[in-house]
Design an enzyme around this catalytic site. Structure first.
Site, short mmCIF file in Angstrom:
data_model
loop_
_atom_site.label_atom_id
_atom_site.label_comp_id
_atom_site.label_asym_id
_atom_site.label_seq_id
_atom_site.Cartn_x
_atom_site.Cartn_y
_atom_site.Cartn_z
N ASP A 189 6.81 -118.36 -32.64
CA ASP A 189 5.67 -118.59 -33.55
C ASP A 189 4.39 -118.02 -32.94
O ASP A 189 3.55 -117.45 -33.64
CB ASP A 189 5.48 -120.10 -33.84
N LYS B 181 11.80 -123.97 -17.55
CA LYS B 181 10.91 -124.77 -16.70
C LYS B 181 11.73 -125.42 -15.60
O LYS B 181 12.04 -126.61 -15.63
CB LYS B 181 10.13 -125.78 -17.55
N TYR C 173 17.77 -129.37 -29.43
CA TYR C 173 17.95 -129.52 -30.87
C TYR C 173 19.31 -130.13 -31.22
O TYR C 173 19.51 -130.63 -32.32
CB TYR C 173 17.80 -128.16 -31.60
N ASP D 287 5.74 -122.25 -19.74
CA ASP D 287 4.33 -122.49 -20.10
C ASP D 287 3.47 -121.29 -19.69
O ASP D 287 2.62 -120.83 -20.46
CB ASP D 287 3.81 -123.81 -19.50
N ASP E 277 11.72 -121.26 -30.05
CA ASP E 277 11.11 -121.61 -31.33
C ASP E 277 9.59 -121.52 -31.23
O ASP E 277 8.91 -120.89 -32.05
CB ASP E 277 11.55 -123.04 -31.70
#
Ligand SMILES: NC(=O)C1=CN([C@@H]2O[C@H](COP(=O)(O)OP(=O)(O)OC[C@H]3O[C@@H](n4cnc5c(N)ncnc54)[C@H](O)[C@@H]3O)[C@@H](O)[C@H]2O)C=CC1
Ligand SMILES: CC(C)CC(=O)C(=O)O
Ligand SMILES: [Mg+2]
Length: 370
Positions: free
Chosen positions: A254, A193, A142, A226, A250
């Site tokens: 959610d 990852k 970001y 993942d 983020d």
């Protein structure tokens, strides 16, 4: 008593509607509990862009920096889809996080007993769920440079974002995760990852070293992000504290929101490092959800994420633990009584709007704190 300085940034869409319900709780605490909140207010996001041509003014940035805590609603919406990228509504929130150095974002996902059937998962998978996602908030993709779109001159363009993490950034967020785990079930799962990203390799190494050096009493597990997303919906109760980077945090929060019934349920606290002299930390409290343009202005938004964010503010910025507990209990009691906004509606429950939900929680809070 010294004043408790709150700075409110309601923002856009459902942000102001949800913030109004917190305002009423603050007013009650000042009147009935002599809480001493001094409340300032500013503009952020699209509303700030409309007023000043920037996603937050310099004056409001100064006020946010000076406050004991910032309460933030939400920003963004289709009205501002075509404004320049640098001044888009979301830039206001990113600047607040960066300039206040709010590197630790605490996103608890708790499934209230009454809402187990409102989740998109089977009730037995989410009943009693209580996980804490700790998202690194001031680094990663970001904020990394370069971040640009370049013209390749052959009719093609290239969009570039850069994922960058330094050792100290990983160390300090891992430290927060281990400290928080010690107050809970003492388990941390770190997600990255490392199989495809160099920053993931470093993340894994630094978390492992931080654990070994200072927190070996805490149980540590590593998971590829993942697979972590898959496990969150397969068997969410296996987790206690999850620590992860800005982007994965983020997305995973959610996902976790839906385990609790709705994005309208998830609060968050964004914290800086404690000041060396006073021990105080900069802090901003905001719901995990956005400005929800599809329901804005209709009076139907769920204010619980915003109210629960204020409960986190009472706990983390003002050490008002009993008041924070009472406010969270008030939310649980209202849900137990079958009072629901549309997003968490269930058969046989009473459907209410934003204001009625806020009033019901305040009434319950008054009873609990009397
Ligand atoms: N912290 C912030 O200010 C954030 C801002 N955004 C911005 O918000 C705008 C809309 O983004 P979306 O992707 O639609 O995400 P969103 O979180 O605003 O909405 C996603 C879905 O959840 C529902 N929802 C969200 N909060 C709710 C609540 N309190 N009560 C009932 N339903 C609720 C919405 O109606 C919508 O269907 C965009 O401009 C985005 O950039 C998105 C996420 C965070
Ligand atoms: C800058 C925000 C809009 C990004 C986001 O979705 C979040 O922080 O939850
Ligand atoms: Mg988000």
């Amino acid at each position: 008593m010294t004043a408790r300085n709150l700075f409110l940034l309601p923002g856009d869409g459902i942000g102001p509607e949800a913030m109004d319900e917190v305002r009423k709780i603050i007013a009650y605490m000042n009147e009935a509990m002599n809480a001493g909140f001094v409340v300032g207010e500013g503009l952020v996001g699209g509303s700030a862009y409309d007023a000043h041509g920037a996603a937050i003014s310099e004056d409001d940035m100064k006020k946010a920096l000076a406050a004991d805590a910032v309460l933030f609603g939400a920003v963004g919406g289709p009205k501002w889809d075509s404004v320049p990228y640098e001044v888009r509504p979301e830039a206001g929130l990113l600047r607040l996080r960066k300039d206040l150095e709010l590197f630790a974002n605490l996103r608890p996902a708790i499934c209230y007993p009454a809402l187990a059937s409102a989740s998109s998962l089977k009730p037995e998978l989410v009943e009693g769920l209580d996980i804490l996602i700790i998202r690194e908030l001031t680094g990663g993709v970001y904020f990394g440079e370069p971040k640009e779109i370049i013209d390749l001159g052959n009719g093609q363009k290239r969009g570039i974002d850069t994922q960058v993490y330094d050792t100290y950034e990983i160390e300090r967020i891992a430290g927060v995760a281990f400290e928080m785990a010690r107050t809970r079930q003492n388990r941390v799962c770190s997600m990255e990852k490392r199989n495809v990203m160099k920053s993931g390799v470093l993340w894994n190494q630094v978390v492992t070293e931080t654990h070994k050096a200072k927190y070996s009493d805490v149980q540590l597990e590593h998971m590829l992000a993942d697979a972590g997303g898959m496990q969150l919906v397969r068997q969410p109760k296996q987790f206690d504290v999850i620590v992860t980077d800005n982007l994965f945090g983020d997305m995973l929060s959610d996902v976790a929101a839906m385990l609790t019934g709705s994005l309208g349920m998830l609060p968050s606290a964004s914290l800086g490092a404690p000041d060396g002299k006073t021990g105080k930390r900069k802090a901003l409290y905001e719901p995990v959800h956005g400005s929800a343009p599809d329901i804005a202005g209709k009076g139907v938004a769920n204010p619980i994420a915003m109210i629960a964010s204020f409960a986190m503010c009472l706990r983390y910025s003002f050490n008002l633990v009993k008041e924070a507990d009472d406010l969270e209990k008030a939310i649980a009691n209202v849900l137990d009584k079958g009072i629901r906004t549309a997003d968490i509606m269930a058969e046989g429950a009473r459907k209410v709007g934003t204001v009625e939900m806020g009033q019901a929680i305040l009434a319950e809070f008054k009873t609990l704190s009397a």
